[in-house]
Design an enzyme around this catalytic site. Structure first.
Site, PDB file in Angstrom:
ATOM      1  N   HIS A  54       0.667  -1.224  -0.123  1.00  0.00           N
ATOM      2  CA  HIS A  54      -0.083   0.060  -0.003  1.00  0.00           C
ATOM      3  C   HIS A  54       0.838   1.404  -0.045  1.00  0.00           C
ATOM      4  O   HIS A  54       0.375   2.259   0.010  1.00  0.00           O
ATOM      5  CB  HIS A  54      -0.760   0.017   1.389  1.00  0.00           C
ATOM      6  CG  HIS A  54      -0.270  -0.002   2.452  1.00  0.00           C
ATOM      7  ND1 HIS A  54       0.487  -0.545   2.964  1.00  0.00           N
ATOM      8  CD2 HIS A  54      -0.129   1.515   3.175  1.00  0.00           C
ATOM      9  CE1 HIS A  54       1.201  -0.292   4.122  1.00  0.00           C
ATOM     10  NE2 HIS A  54       0.743   1.139   4.290  1.00  0.00           N
TER      11      HIS A  54
HETATM   12  C1  UD1 Z   1      -1.142   5.441   6.799  1.00  0.00           C
HETATM   13  C2  UD1 Z   1       0.264   5.559   7.265  1.00  0.00           C
HETATM   14  C3  UD1 Z   1       1.254   4.401   7.081  1.00  0.00           C
HETATM   15  C4  UD1 Z   1       0.528   3.057   7.458  1.00  0.00           C
HETATM   16  C5  UD1 Z   1      -0.934   2.854   6.859  1.00  0.00           C
HETATM   17  C6  UD1 Z   1      -1.582   1.734   7.374  1.00  0.00           C
HETATM   18  C7  UD1 Z   1       0.925   8.183   7.439  1.00  0.00           C
HETATM   19  C8  UD1 Z   1       1.876   9.085   6.813  1.00  0.00           C
HETATM   20  N1  UD1 Z   1       0.878   6.748   6.704  1.00  0.00           N
HETATM   21  O1  UD1 Z   1      -1.141   5.307   5.305  1.00  0.00           O
HETATM   22  O2  UD1 Z   1       2.482   4.754   7.870  1.00  0.00           O
HETATM   23  O3  UD1 Z   1       1.183   1.907   7.090  1.00  0.00           O
HETATM   24  O4  UD1 Z   1      -1.460   4.137   7.463  1.00  0.00           O
HETATM   25  O5  UD1 Z   1      -2.920   1.633   6.744  1.00  0.00           O
HETATM   26  O6  UD1 Z   1       0.573   8.226   8.277  1.00  0.00           O
HETATM   27  N2  UD1 Z   1      -8.681   5.321   3.439  1.00  0.00           N
HETATM   28  C9  UD1 Z   1     -10.002   4.838   3.280  1.00  0.00           C
HETATM   29  N3  UD1 Z   1     -10.467   4.288   4.596  1.00  0.00           N
HETATM   30  C10 UD1 Z   1      -9.864   4.848   5.568  1.00  0.00           C
HETATM   31  C11 UD1 Z   1      -8.551   5.325   5.802  1.00  0.00           C
HETATM   32  C12 UD1 Z   1      -7.940   5.628   4.571  1.00  0.00           C
HETATM   33  O7  UD1 Z   1     -10.549   4.586   2.459  1.00  0.00           O
HETATM   34  O8  UD1 Z   1     -10.474   4.295   6.830  1.00  0.00           O
HETATM   35  C13 UD1 Z   1      -8.111   5.760   1.962  1.00  0.00           C
HETATM   36  C14 UD1 Z   1      -8.269   7.215   1.651  1.00  0.00           C
HETATM   37  O9  UD1 Z   1      -8.484   7.095   0.400  1.00  0.00           O
HETATM   38  C15 UD1 Z   1      -7.362   7.802   1.985  1.00  0.00           C
HETATM   39  C16 UD1 Z   1      -6.168   6.687   1.751  1.00  0.00           C
HETATM   40  O10 UD1 Z   1      -6.608   5.528   2.236  1.00  0.00           O
HETATM   41  O11 UD1 Z   1      -6.882   9.037   1.216  1.00  0.00           O
HETATM   42  C17 UD1 Z   1      -4.810   6.853   2.373  1.00  0.00           C
HETATM   43  O12 UD1 Z   1      -4.973   6.905   3.798  1.00  0.00           O
HETATM   44  P1  UD1 Z   1      -3.854   7.676   4.802  1.00  0.00           P
HETATM   45  O13 UD1 Z   1      -4.308   7.550   6.258  1.00  0.00           O
HETATM   46  O14 UD1 Z   1      -3.707   9.213   4.374  1.00  0.00           O
HETATM   47  O15 UD1 Z   1      -2.517   6.912   4.681  1.00  0.00           O
HETATM   48  P2  UD1 Z   1      -2.334   5.404   4.687  1.00  0.00           P
HETATM   49  O16 UD1 Z   1      -1.909   5.140   3.151  1.00  0.00           O
HETATM   50  O17 UD1 Z   1      -3.478   4.623   5.121  1.00  0.00           O
END
Ligand code: UD1
Length: 371
Positions: free
Chosen positions: A213
């Site tokens: 991811h």
């Molecule tokens: C975050 C952490 C990463 C961790 C990962 C585990 C940071 C910088 N990164 O990355 O270290 O490995 O979490 O998952 O904090 N989204 C959903 N549902 C949710 C949450 C997110 O659909 O409940 C989607 C959204 O489109 C969002 C994208 O996932 O924009 C990314 O989520 P985000 O929390 O920004 O970063 P992660 O890639 O999850």
């Protein structure tokens, strides 16, 4: 006051909450920033791991890094001003960790960081920036291994701020191991299939598991396509390949036109709960991942792990330190060579020093001694 925001935080806070609850002299306020909010990315972990309902929910949600960190700081500052905690405890390296650390220090509250001292040396990783900021600010740096102590010393952190306590994720692994082991792989895979399909036999040691991811792997088609081709054409034709898919990876595969090939060849699953993922890891012949936590769990379970990154902040999990993980980056030649090499490898469980299931108790002792 302790803070969680995203999925990898939840397995780290669960043992801390449990250990602190045994000390009625300490009042504990749990804050969820809401960086992750889907039931499968957040709520299910509270239920499965027995984490108490957060006392405060900031509902920050998704956004760019600046949006997430900025919104978290604005909302968290209000909570800190209202509650005036003696200590703020942050875990891991997500945006919530960094945002709340800055607020803590600006509000003159003592800051403790669980999982301090990890360094990948890769400033292109948002998590590395979060780690550096948090550790620079923390009054108490609670480290998972001795390499992390060395990293902090090299940055000039005084010895009095460092406490080597072990890896709190392994507290959760040990507490939940039996419950996970009791699960049936075919049943859980059927229950969590993203789309219904006929399933092959899934005997232990007869399937592979992957997760991917990170922006560095999934945000660029030139990188993602060859890796996906290798996974679909080679790994998935050798054995069933299971992929519990993160929302951002799915979005990128769809955007790059790779989704159909992936869903045909790889058994796609919803993001999994803690016990389901642990059970798959226990039975997997091989793990392919860019997750930090999975590198650690593979180390303790002995699952051969191809880490789809060029560096790691968790070197203690690497083969050269006795662990189960090999760094293979995202170059297909390198991934293929390592894949062939580990296919014949036995499971070699390894337990780094103080990864013993009692880290949370040590953390609470250190914290209360400094209260
Ligand atoms: C975050 C952490 C990463 C961790 C990962 C585990 C940071 C910088 N990164 O990355 O270290 O490995 O979490 O998952 O904090 N989204 C959903 N549902 C949710 C949450 C997110 O659909 O409940 C989607 C959204 O489109 C969002 C994208 O996932 O924009 C990314 O989520 P985000 O929390 O920004 O970063 P992660 O890639 O999850």
């Amino acid at each position: 006051m302790s803070v969680v925001g995203a999925r990898p935080n939840f397995m780290k806070i669960a043992p801390f909450c449990r250990a602190l609850a045994k000390h009625p002299e300490a009042t504990h306020i749990l804050v969820h920033t809401g960086q992750h909010y889907d039931v499968r990315m957040s709520d299910s972990f509270f239920v499965d791991l027995g984490i108490p309902e957060p006392d405060v929910h900031l509902n920050i949600g998704s956004g760019s890094h600046a949006e997430q960190v900025g919104r978290t700081m604005i909302e968290f500052e209000k909570v800190v001003r209202a509650e005036k905690p003696d200590w703020i405890v942050v875990v891991g390296d997500v945006n919530a960790t960094c945002a709340c650390s800055i607020v803590a220090k600006k509000e003159h509250v003592k800051l403790a960081h669980i999982e301090a001292g990890l360094r990948s040396g890769d400033m292109d990783m948002p998590e590395e920036i979060n780690r550096l900021v948090t550790d620079r600010l923390a009054d108490l740096l609670l480290t998972p291994d001795r390499i992390s102590n060395e990293n902090l010393r090299a940055e000039g952190v005084p010895e009095s701020r460092i406490a080597f306590v072990g890896n709190i994720m392994i507290d959760t692994l040990e507490a939940q191991r039996d419950k996970a082991a009791a699960r049936n792989v075919t049943e859980l895979v059927e229950r969590e299939l993203l789309e219904s399909r006929a399933l092959p036999a899934l005997p232990d040691n007869g399937f592979a598991v992957m997760t991917m991811h990170r922006p560095s792997n999934v945000d660029h088609i030139d990188i993602l396509k060859p890796v996906v081709d290798f996974l679909t054409d080679e790994v998935a034709s050798d054995m069933p390949l299971l992929w519990p898919i993160h929302p951002r990876a799915r979005k990128q595969l769809e955007e790059f036109g790779l989704w159909n090939k992936v869903r045909e060849r790889i058994i796609l699953l919803n993001p999994l709960g803690y016990h389901d993922m642990l059970r798959l890891n226990m039975g997997a012949k091989l793990m392919l991942t860019d997750s930090g936590g999975l590198q650690e769990e593979c180390c303790v379970l002995g699952t051969p792990c191809l880490t789809l990154r060029w560096n790691t902040e968790r070197p203690v999990t690497l083969r050269e330190h006795g662990g189960a993980s090999m760094l293979v980056g995202n170059d297909v030649g390198k991934i293929r060579a390592a894949y062939r090499e580990v296919l014949g490898s036995p499971r070699l469980p390894q337990r780094p020093e103080l990864w013993d299931g009692h880290t949370a108790e040590r953390i609470v002792d250190v914290l209360l001694a400094r209260a």
